[in-house]
Design a protein around this motif. Structure first.
Motif, short mmCIF file in Angstrom:
data_model
loop_
_atom_site.label_atom_id
_atom_site.label_comp_id
_atom_site.label_asym_id
_atom_site.label_seq_id
_atom_site.Cartn_x
_atom_site.Cartn_y
_atom_site.Cartn_z
N ASP A 36 0.81 -1.23 0.00
CA ASP A 36 0.00 0.00 0.00
C ASP A 36 0.84 1.28 0.00
O ASP A 36 0.80 2.06 0.95
CB ASP A 36 -0.99 -0.05 1.16
CG ASP A 36 -2.01 -1.17 0.96
OD1 ASP A 36 -1.67 -2.34 1.25
OD2 ASP A 36 -3.10 -0.88 0.45
N HIS A 39 0.74 3.64 -2.57
CA HIS A 39 -0.11 4.76 -3.01
C HIS A 39 0.70 5.94 -3.53
O HIS A 39 0.47 7.08 -3.11
CB HIS A 39 -1.05 5.20 -1.88
CG HIS A 39 -2.11 4.19 -1.55
ND1 HIS A 39 -3.36 4.22 -2.10
CD2 HIS A 39 -2.08 3.10 -0.75
CE1 HIS A 39 -4.08 3.20 -1.64
NE2 HIS A 39 -3.32 2.50 -0.82
N ASP A 95 -1.46 -1.88 -4.42
CA ASP A 95 -1.72 -0.45 -4.26
C ASP A 95 -0.40 0.31 -4.37
O ASP A 95 0.00 1.07 -3.48
CB ASP A 95 -2.46 -0.14 -2.94
CG ASP A 95 -3.95 -0.44 -3.02
OD1 ASP A 95 -4.41 -0.86 -4.09
OD2 ASP A 95 -4.65 -0.26 -2.01
N HIS A 104 -3.58 -9.11 -2.11
CA HIS A 104 -3.75 -7.72 -1.67
C HIS A 104 -4.89 -7.64 -0.65
O HIS A 104 -4.74 -7.07 0.43
CB HIS A 104 -4.04 -6.81 -2.87
CG HIS A 104 -4.31 -5.40 -2.47
ND1 HIS A 104 -3.34 -4.60 -1.92
CD2 HIS A 104 -5.45 -4.65 -2.48
CE1 HIS A 104 -3.86 -3.41 -1.64
NE2 HIS A 104 -5.14 -3.42 -1.95
N HIS A 153 -4.10 -3.88 2.01
CA HIS A 153 -5.37 -3.26 1.63
C HIS A 153 -6.04 -2.42 2.72
O HIS A 153 -6.46 -1.31 2.44
CB HIS A 153 -6.36 -4.32 1.11
CG HIS A 153 -7.67 -3.75 0.66
ND1 HIS A 153 -7.76 -2.81 -0.35
CD2 HIS A 153 -8.95 -3.96 1.09
CE1 HIS A 153 -9.04 -2.48 -0.53
NE2 HIS A 153 -9.77 -3.15 0.33
N HIS A 187 -4.72 -1.22 5.42
CA HIS A 187 -3.76 -0.31 6.05
C HIS A 187 -3.74 -0.52 7.56
O HIS A 187 -3.46 0.41 8.32
CB HIS A 187 -4.07 1.16 5.71
CG HIS A 187 -4.03 1.46 4.25
ND1 HIS A 187 -3.94 2.73 3.75
CD2 HIS A 187 -4.03 0.62 3.17
CE1 HIS A 187 -3.92 2.68 2.41
NE2 HIS A 187 -3.98 1.41 2.05
FE LIG Z 1 -4.27 0.64 -0.01
#
Ligand SMILES: [Fe+2]
Ligand SMILES: [Fe+2]
Length: 279
Positions: A9, A11, A40, A152, A189, A191
């Motif tokens: 994650d 991002h 992500d 994920h 996913h 977090h």
């Molecule tokens: Fe995420």
């Protein structure tokens, strides 16, 4: 002994550059046998975000196992989402990972599955065909090899902990992947950093479930901050060590949870409980 660094994650587009630099330094210093990157990579699947993610992945040590997340598909460009949802991921990220999103040696076997889907909103899905692939991959492995599945979206719920949405199909998939001999599920996913508790399937097969937080994005969850996990595997013993970002100090060792796999499945070792209570 094997050591996995599990990061997720990122991002890019909503990343924090200082944390990213500290993260790269920390993972290099740990010298893991395998770096697992569970999706992500971008915030909105834009080209510049994929380019930043690619540079980041390139800066990490080998070997790397990569799988996409729901944020790696375009959200607002409906045509691209329908027709070529993973084109950016396939171009920039996938070539940097090990072939077939799988790795095995004499101590561990790890396989990654893509649970991100065009039509299931953010929660993803695990399919029958993917469960079959898991069975195929773990078939004929010798007894002492630790079997790890990476997705994920989580496909298992951590017992007695906060409830999270699972990928569609998880209810059917979990007992079947457990039956395939999977001992450990790694996912991102949400977090959330929930490193290790135990879920038993109806057949009483025991699976260790390890969620990892967001490694370097600003999209952190209540109090969890930026984290990644180090997972040490030594025969039937596994230790999950949370690496937590501390401003000005980089990634520092946080909670440690130790487990042993025996006739009754996974057991949390008392030393971990003490450390948890001390937090
Ligand atoms: Fe995420
Ligand atoms: Fe996600």
């Amino acid at each position: 002994m094997r050591k996995i660094a599990h990061l997720s994650d990122f991002h890019f587009g909503s990343d924090e550059p200082t944390v990213t630099a500290d993260l790269i330094r920390s993972v290099h210093a740990e010298k893991p046998d395998l770096v697992v990157l569970s999706g992500d990579f971008t915030q909105r699947a834009r080209r510049a975000q994929f380019e930043a993610a690619r540079d980041f992945v390139n800066a990490l040590p080998e070997l790397k196992l990569v799988i996409p997340g729901n944020h790696d598909m375009p959200l607002f460009n409906i045509v691209a989402r329908l027709l070529w949802p993973f084109s950016g991921y396939n171009k920039y990220i996938e070539p940097l990972g090990v072939t077939g999103q799988s790795y095995r040696d004499e101590e561990m076997a790890v396989i990654g599955l893509n649970t991100a889907r065009r039509f299931t909103g953010k929660n993803g899905r695990i399919s029958e065909a993917q469960v079959e692939r898991v069975h195929e991959f773990f078939r004929d492995l010798s007894e002492g090899v630790t079997r790890v599945l990476v997705t994920h979206h989580p496909v298992g719920q951590v017992a007695n902990e906060v409830f999270v949405d699972l990928a569609f199909g998880s209810q059917l998939a979990l007992p079947r992947v457990a039956h395939a001999g999977v001992q450990m599920l790694l996912s991102g996913h949400h977090h959330r950093c929930l490193s290790g508790t135990i879920e038993e399937t109806e057949e009483k097969e025991s699976v260790l479930i390890v969620y990892v937080g967001t490694a370097n994005s600003t999209r952190t969850r209540e109090g969890d901050g930026n984290t990644y996990n180090l997972i040490y595997i030594e025969g039937h013993d596994v230790e999950v060590k949370v690496m937590r970002w501390v401003p000005g100090a980089g990634f520092k060792e946080g909670r440690r949870s130790a487990y042993r796999y025996g006739d009754d499945g996974w057991q949390l070792l008392p030393t971990s409980q003490k450390q948890r209570a001390a937090e």
